[in-house]
Design a protein around this motif. Structure first.
Motif, mmCIF file in Angstrom:
data_model
loop_
_atom_site.group_PDB
_atom_site.id
_atom_site.type_symbol
_atom_site.label_atom_id
_atom_site.label_comp_id
_atom_site.label_asym_id
_atom_site.label_seq_id
_atom_site.Cartn_x
_atom_site.Cartn_y
_atom_site.Cartn_z
ATOM 1 N N THR A 8 -9.332 0.177 6.326
ATOM 2 C CA THR A 8 -8.407 0.474 5.071
ATOM 3 C C THR A 8 -7.405 1.484 5.763
ATOM 4 N N ALA A 9 -5.867 0.986 5.223
ATOM 5 C CA ALA A 9 -4.655 1.624 5.585
ATOM 6 C C ALA A 9 -4.247 2.506 4.419
ATOM 7 N N PHE A 10 -3.547 3.737 4.784
ATOM 8 C CA PHE A 10 -3.076 4.644 3.939
ATOM 9 C C PHE A 10 -1.533 4.982 3.846
ATOM 10 N N PRO A 101 1.049 -6.447 10.872
ATOM 11 C CA PRO A 101 0.909 -6.120 12.243
ATOM 12 C C PRO A 101 1.027 -4.452 12.306
ATOM 13 N N LEU A 102 1.288 -3.722 11.119
ATOM 14 C CA LEU A 102 1.400 -2.397 11.155
ATOM 15 C C LEU A 102 0.122 -1.840 10.476
ATOM 16 N N ARG A 103 -0.931 -2.572 10.480
ATOM 17 C CA ARG A 103 -2.033 -1.845 9.833
ATOM 18 C C ARG A 103 -2.624 -0.647 10.217
ATOM 19 N N ASP A 104 -2.660 -0.453 11.627
ATOM 20 C CA ASP A 104 -2.860 0.840 12.239
ATOM 21 C C ASP A 104 -2.068 2.062 11.933
ATOM 22 N N ILE A 127 3.586 -4.630 -7.621
ATOM 23 C CA ILE A 127 3.556 -4.671 -6.315
ATOM 24 C C ILE A 127 2.533 -3.656 -5.718
ATOM 25 N N PHE A 128 2.609 -2.330 -6.322
ATOM 26 C CA PHE A 128 1.650 -1.332 -6.129
ATOM 27 C C PHE A 128 -0.048 -2.077 -6.001
ATOM 28 N N ASP A 135 -6.469 -3.546 0.634
ATOM 29 C CA ASP A 135 -7.000 -2.466 0.978
ATOM 30 C C ASP A 135 -5.970 -1.378 1.486
ATOM 31 N N LEU A 136 -4.830 -1.129 0.859
ATOM 32 C CA LEU A 136 -3.948 -0.049 1.431
ATOM 33 C C LEU A 136 -4.033 0.863 0.104
ATOM 34 N N ARG A 137 -4.519 2.104 0.434
ATOM 35 C CA ARG A 137 -4.738 2.996 -0.287
ATOM 36 C C ARG A 137 -3.182 3.923 -0.565
#
Length: 310
Positions: A8-10, A101-104, A127-128, A135-137
């Motif tokens: 999960t990304a934030f 590529p910026l998941r972290d 979009i949100f 899985d981007l919170r």
């Protein structure tokens, strides 16, 4: 961002009317987060944003430009911006390829300032919503200029806009009163600051409006607006001075709580060191290195002792 193996990304979706300080917030918050040890990616979703003061990881201007849209379709700035957001909504594969590529990283989305995008137009909300499927919170960070507190009519208007935004965007939400360092220049407040941040009994604002000959004729309308705001009981504000590290920390804590971000032990130590190294000093963002040198330097007191004192 598909696949069960990805974590999960934030991030934060920074929204608010023009001039509320969204880009400045992204700059200050990004450097504060980097000083804590977070990897940050700032994403510019505003095609009208030029001369960005921060390093942009993803720029929607690479996909669609406001000037080109206005020239090609003979639209004004408002219509052109709506078209750009609809175009981005129709080309989310491009955005996903840029974010993969910026998941972290921890994301800061610098969003357009057109109010209708957050109150009734569907493109930005869509979009949100799609980002949530990746899985981007996100937490919506809604900035409002603090000078509206000096005018009861404008403050009621801001409350209505904030409430409409909270209901429309459908994200965990944090409202901020920005530019608190300038509020003294805007004039004397009718009530203390807590009254505005906690949105206390609004009937007192109605009494102030009744003293104005213009608004006296609209008392019933204002009463209904106040009743609507109080019936929902959703709107409150956190005061923000982006130059003050303690103010930025309070905002970050609220945002992390809203989207469920949990930081590790190392980040907690970095935060304690930052807060103890320069107690009482203002947070001036100029570069990530400058912040690290200023606030991560060894303290005369141990971090543990200072944390106990705080």
């Amino acid at each position: 961002m598909a696949g069960a193996a990805q974590t999960t990304a934030f991030g934060q979706a920074v929204i608010g009317p023009p001039g509320s300080g969204k880009t400045t917030y992204c700059l200050g918050m990004s450097e504060f987060l980097r000083a804590l040890g977070r990897r940050v990616a700032v994403v510019n979703l505003d095609p009208a944003n030029e001369g960005l003061p921060y390093k942009c990881a993803v720029d929607v201007g690479e996909l669609v430009g406001l000037g080109d849209v206005m020239d090609a379709l003979r639209l004004g700035p408002n219509g052109g911006l709506l078209y750009c957001m609809e175009y981005l909504e129709a080309n989310l594969d491009w955005l996903r390829a840029k974010l993969d590529p910026l998941r972290d990283h921890y994301f800061l989305f610098d969003c357009p300032g057109q109010v209708e995008l957050c109150t009734h137009h569907g493109a930005l909300r869509s979009i949100f919503s799609q980002m949530a499927q990746w899985d981007l919170r996100l937490t919506a960070v809604h900035l409002v200029d603090s000078h509206y507190c000096t005018d009861p009519a404008k403050f009621i208007s801001v409350l209505c806009t904030s409430l409409a935004t909270m209901l429309h965007v459908e994200l965990p939400h944090v409202n901020l009163l920005s530019k608190m360092d300038l509020i003294e220049h805007y004039g004397k407040l009718a009530f203390n600051l807590d009254y505005y941040t906690e949105v206390l009994d609004l009937s007192y604002l109605l009494d102030h409006l009744a003293s104005d000959p213009f608004f006296r004729h609209y008392r019933q309308l204002n009463e209904k607006l106040v009743q609507l705001i109080e019936d929902y009981s959703l709107v409150s504000f956190i005061p923000l001075n982006i130059q003050d590290k303690e103010s930025v920390q309070r905002v970050l804590q609220a945002v992390d709580k809203a989207n469920g971000y949990c930081f590790g032990v190392q980040e907690q130590r970095s935060l304690e060191a930052m807060m103890s190294a320069a107690m009482g000093a203002d947070f001036h963002f100029s570069s990530t290195l400058g912040i690290q040198e200023r606030y991560l330097a060894p303290s005369d007191q141990s971090v543990e002792q200072e944390a106990m004192r705080l």
